[in-house]
Design an enzyme around this catalytic site. Structure first.
Site, mmCIF file in Angstrom:
data_model
loop_
_atom_site.group_PDB
_atom_site.id
_atom_site.type_symbol
_atom_site.label_atom_id
_atom_site.label_comp_id
_atom_site.label_asym_id
_atom_site.label_seq_id
_atom_site.Cartn_x
_atom_site.Cartn_y
_atom_site.Cartn_z
ATOM 1 N N LYS A 11 0.844 -1.212 0.000
ATOM 2 C CA LYS A 11 0.000 0.000 0.000
ATOM 3 C C LYS A 11 0.876 1.259 0.000
ATOM 4 O O LYS A 11 1.850 1.332 -0.727
ATOM 5 C CB LYS A 11 -0.960 -0.035 1.189
ATOM 6 N N HIS A 94 -8.848 -3.090 -6.057
ATOM 7 C CA HIS A 94 -8.716 -3.184 -4.604
ATOM 8 C C HIS A 94 -9.748 -2.224 -4.003
ATOM 9 O O HIS A 94 -9.993 -1.152 -4.561
ATOM 10 C CB HIS A 94 -7.291 -2.798 -4.167
ATOM 11 N N GLU A 144 -11.700 -10.156 -0.788
ATOM 12 C CA GLU A 144 -11.244 -9.219 0.236
ATOM 13 C C GLU A 144 -12.435 -8.511 0.877
ATOM 14 O O GLU A 144 -12.855 -7.456 0.406
ATOM 15 C CB GLU A 144 -10.323 -8.180 -0.416
ATOM 16 N N GLY A 207 -0.804 -5.197 5.699
ATOM 17 C CA GLY A 207 0.064 -4.740 6.786
ATOM 18 C C GLY A 207 1.200 -5.692 7.122
ATOM 19 O O GLY A 207 2.364 -5.274 7.225
HETATM 20 P P1 PGA Z 1 -4.493 -6.156 5.448
HETATM 21 O O1 PGA Z 1 -4.751 -5.705 3.925
HETATM 22 O O2 PGA Z 1 -3.770 -7.474 5.395
HETATM 23 O O3 PGA Z 1 -3.674 -5.042 6.047
HETATM 24 O O4 PGA Z 1 -5.851 -6.291 6.061
HETATM 25 C C1 PGA Z 1 -5.175 -6.631 2.979
HETATM 26 C C2 PGA Z 1 -5.374 -5.898 1.668
HETATM 27 O O5 PGA Z 1 -5.837 -4.764 1.689
HETATM 28 O O6 PGA Z 1 -5.054 -6.428 0.598
#
Ligand code: PGA
Length: 222
Positions: A11, A94, A144, A207
């Protein structure tokens, strides 16, 4: 067990220095035939991270794209320009980009004909445009649920199995063999249970993928 796909979505968590440092740490990542590892850095560092990892099996992919061919698209990312820097796959739709950009259907209708592979994120099965998917492109799907992204609240394995088996049964009726990943607060403690499921072809990690030790544990949990 089939090979599992592990994607690290960095990200915009990391600075330039941190991204380069994580890329250099990943040079030491012990991968096996059981996993296929991809990481997705911030666009600004994509090229540099890709160069650092060029000698490894880790694939560097884009977090998004906005157009297929070169065109007037100020501030956008085109598939053609990604290919110019040897980036050959992108996340698409996403949830964090879905709120501000083209519909998945419209961008997919542009990039599928040009043969640009992608990881399509969805939250509801009816967001998957099954009619335009095909098996020639190495497409990847990623379930997701928005409420699980970045919250520390992972979906239960029963819930993941229910959604994944629904998607897989639709794909199989269409004769399509497309991997379906899970994403949403995947971490070293919950990854094994998720990856052990036959309905799950891999994980999309946000994360936890930005911390080398955690990502390594996830990759090595299989
Ligand atoms: P996350 O993010 O593992 O921090 O929850 C997953 C994603 O957004 O692909």
């Amino acid at each position: 067990m089939k090979q599992k796909i592990i994607i690290g979505n960095w990200k915009n968590y990391l600075s330039h220095k941190e991204s380069i440092s994580l890329a250099n740490s990943l040079l030491g990542l012990d991968t096996s035939d059981k996993t296929r590892v991809m990481v997705s850095p911030n666009h600004l560092y994509l090229n540099e991270v890709n160069q650092i990892l060029s000698t490894t099996d880790i694939e560097v992919i884009s977090q998004n794209l906005t157009s297929a061919e070169s065109k007037s698209d100020t501030g956008g990312i085109t598939a053609v320009n990604l290919k110019n820097i040897s980036i050959n796959r992108s996340l698409v739709a996403h949830s964090e980009t879905r709120i501000r950009e083209k519909t998945p259907q419209s961008i997919l209708l542009e990039i599928i004909p040009m043969g640009f592979p992608f990881v399509l994120c969805f939250e509801e099965i009816d967001q998957i445009p099954f009619d335009i998917l095909n098996d020639n492109l190495e497409i990847i799907l990623a379930y997701e649920p928005v409420w699980a992204i970045g919250t520390g609240e992972t979906a239960s394995i029963d819930h993941i199995n229910e959604i994944h088996s629904g998607v897989k049964s639709k794909l199989s009726k269409l004769g399509l063999n497309i991997p379906v990943l899970y994403g949403g607060s995947v971490n070293p403690s919950n990854c094994k249970e998720i990856l052990d499921s036959d309905n799950v072809d891999g994980v999309l990690v946000g994360g936890a993928s930005t911390k080398y030790d955690q990502f390594q544990e996830i990759v090595n949990s299989i």
